[in-house]
Design an enzyme around this catalytic site. Structure first.
Site, short mmCIF file in Angstrom:
data_model
loop_
_atom_site.label_atom_id
_atom_site.label_comp_id
_atom_site.label_asym_id
_atom_site.label_seq_id
_atom_site.Cartn_x
_atom_site.Cartn_y
_atom_site.Cartn_z
N ASP A 1 0.66 -1.15 -0.25
CA ASP A 1 -0.07 -0.03 -0.08
C ASP A 1 0.78 1.31 0.00
O ASP A 1 0.48 2.24 -0.21
CB ASP A 1 -0.88 -0.04 1.18
CG ASP A 1 -0.41 -0.18 2.51
OD1 ASP A 1 0.77 -0.17 2.64
OD2 ASP A 1 -1.01 -0.06 3.61
N SER A 2 2.18 1.20 -0.03
CA SER A 2 3.06 2.06 -0.29
C SER A 2 3.00 2.80 -1.76
O SER A 2 3.10 3.95 -2.13
CB SER A 2 4.55 1.70 -0.13
OG SER A 2 4.76 0.47 -1.00
N ASP B 1 -0.66 -6.24 -0.13
CA ASP B 1 -1.14 -5.62 0.90
C ASP B 1 -2.74 -5.33 1.28
O ASP B 1 -3.40 -5.12 0.06
CB ASP B 1 -0.64 -4.05 1.07
CG ASP B 1 0.57 -4.06 2.07
OD1 ASP B 1 0.39 -4.86 3.11
OD2 ASP B 1 1.09 -3.16 2.11
N LYS C 1 -1.19 -9.33 3.25
CA LYS C 1 -0.47 -8.81 4.32
C LYS C 1 -1.19 -7.87 5.12
O LYS C 1 -1.83 -7.07 4.51
CB LYS C 1 1.09 -8.16 3.74
CG LYS C 1 1.66 -7.61 5.14
CD LYS C 1 3.24 -7.19 4.52
CE LYS C 1 3.23 -5.66 4.06
NZ LYS C 1 2.76 -4.71 4.62
N GLU D 1 -1.41 -5.42 8.91
CA GLU D 1 -0.61 -4.91 9.86
C GLU D 1 -1.49 -4.97 11.34
O GLU D 1 -2.64 -5.10 11.44
CB GLU D 1 -0.48 -3.22 9.67
CG GLU D 1 0.04 -3.15 8.29
CD GLU D 1 0.34 -1.55 8.10
OE1 GLU D 1 -0.08 -0.71 9.21
OE2 GLU D 1 0.92 -1.21 7.04
N GLU E 1 9.23 -3.97 10.83
CA GLU E 1 9.64 -2.89 10.28
C GLU E 1 10.20 -1.69 11.43
O GLU E 1 9.20 -1.53 12.37
CB GLU E 1 8.55 -2.14 9.48
CG GLU E 1 9.03 -0.61 8.75
CD GLU E 1 8.03 -0.22 7.65
OE1 GLU E 1 7.20 -1.05 7.31
OE2 GLU E 1 8.24 0.87 7.29
#
Ligand code: KIV
Length: 265
Positions: free
Chosen positions: A43-44, A82, A111, A113, A179
């Protein structure tokens, strides 16, 4: 032939795994040719492709669109997509519906978070055939809660990162991105983990590393984080830069000491 989780586990016993983010078919082909093991449609993309100042505006449709493009360009790597902010936090059922959309776009793993608060959701996905990668430490979707993009897990915060990693792993995540946490904390998590640990500003002891593609080509927006090395410098072409990244990661030479965080600043 596309790599499988089985292949990745076997390879991780022999060398480190090289991962890069990717968002389009042309770069996917370059990364595939350099034998990058995993591509993350991160999602960057909200920042490096769309120009937002965070990942929060990214939608499932955005990630699915870029996943389809990447999969067309790269037949070999394992593909991770993501789950964007707001697409999985409501309920396990919401997470499953959106994970299905990403897997139907071509992802092999999703993925998300978070730590213990995401355990039930991870378990729900895994039991229904969705491989999950967790993401702990500096989780960019929490930027507003963190008050910026800050190193996590310093001092007494280390225990919170350790507990988050353990909760995600116990819930069945096959992989874990760590991270921006102090190197000794990341190293200890990697040493104990049954999941494949993928570091970014974490530790060379992780099973593999990931960087944002634009960052490692010197095309990142804003201040360059400590954990980024510009691989285009000194290599002269994008394919050579990617090959250099793969070689440095596989050999355990990246990240070097200047790319990880000490316990205290
Ligand atoms: O979105 C992303 O690119 C990521 C990586 C930085 C791990 O989550």
């Amino acid at each position: 032939m596309r790599l499988t989780l089985y292949d990745l586990r076997r390879l991780a016993g022999e060398r480190k795994l090289a991962t890069l983010t990717c968002y389009d078919a042309s770069f996917a082909a370059v990364l595939d040719a350099a034998e990058v093991d995993m591509l993350l449609i991160g999602d960057s993309l909200g920042m490096v492709i769309q120009g937002h100042d965070s990942t929060l505006p990214v939608t499932v449709a955005d990630v699915a669109y870029h996943t389809r493009a990447v999969v067309r360009g790269a037949p070999r790597p394992w593909i991770v997509a993501d789950m964007p902010f707001g697409s999985y936090q409501q309920s396990p059922q919401q997470a499953l519906a959106n994970a299905v959309a990403l897997m139907q776009a071509g992802a092999q793993m999703v993925k998300l978070e978070g730590g213990a608060e995401m355990a039930a959701t991870i378990k729900f996905l895994v039991q229904r055939g969705v491989p999950v990668c967790g993401h702990v430490g500096l989780t960019p979707q929490h930027v507003n809660a963190f008050g910026g993009y800050r190193v996590q897990g310093r001092g007494s915060g280390a225990e919170a990162v350790r507990q988050a990693a353990a909760a995600v792993e116990d819930a069945g995540a096959a992989m874990l991105v760590i991270e921006a946490v102090p190197e000794p904390v990341a190293s200890a998590i990697a040493a104990q983990s049954r999941s494949l640990t993928i570091g970014i500003g974490a530790s060379a002891d992780c099973h593999g590393q990931v960087l944002v593609l634009h960052d490692m080509l010197g095309a990142g927006l804003g201040k360059r984080p400590r954990f980024v090395r510009n691989f285009l410098e000194g290599t002269g072409s994008i394919p050579a830069a990617v090959r250099s990244y793969v070689a440095e990661v596989r050999a355990g030479r990246f990240p070097a000491a200047e790319n990880v965080y000490p316990e205290m600043p």
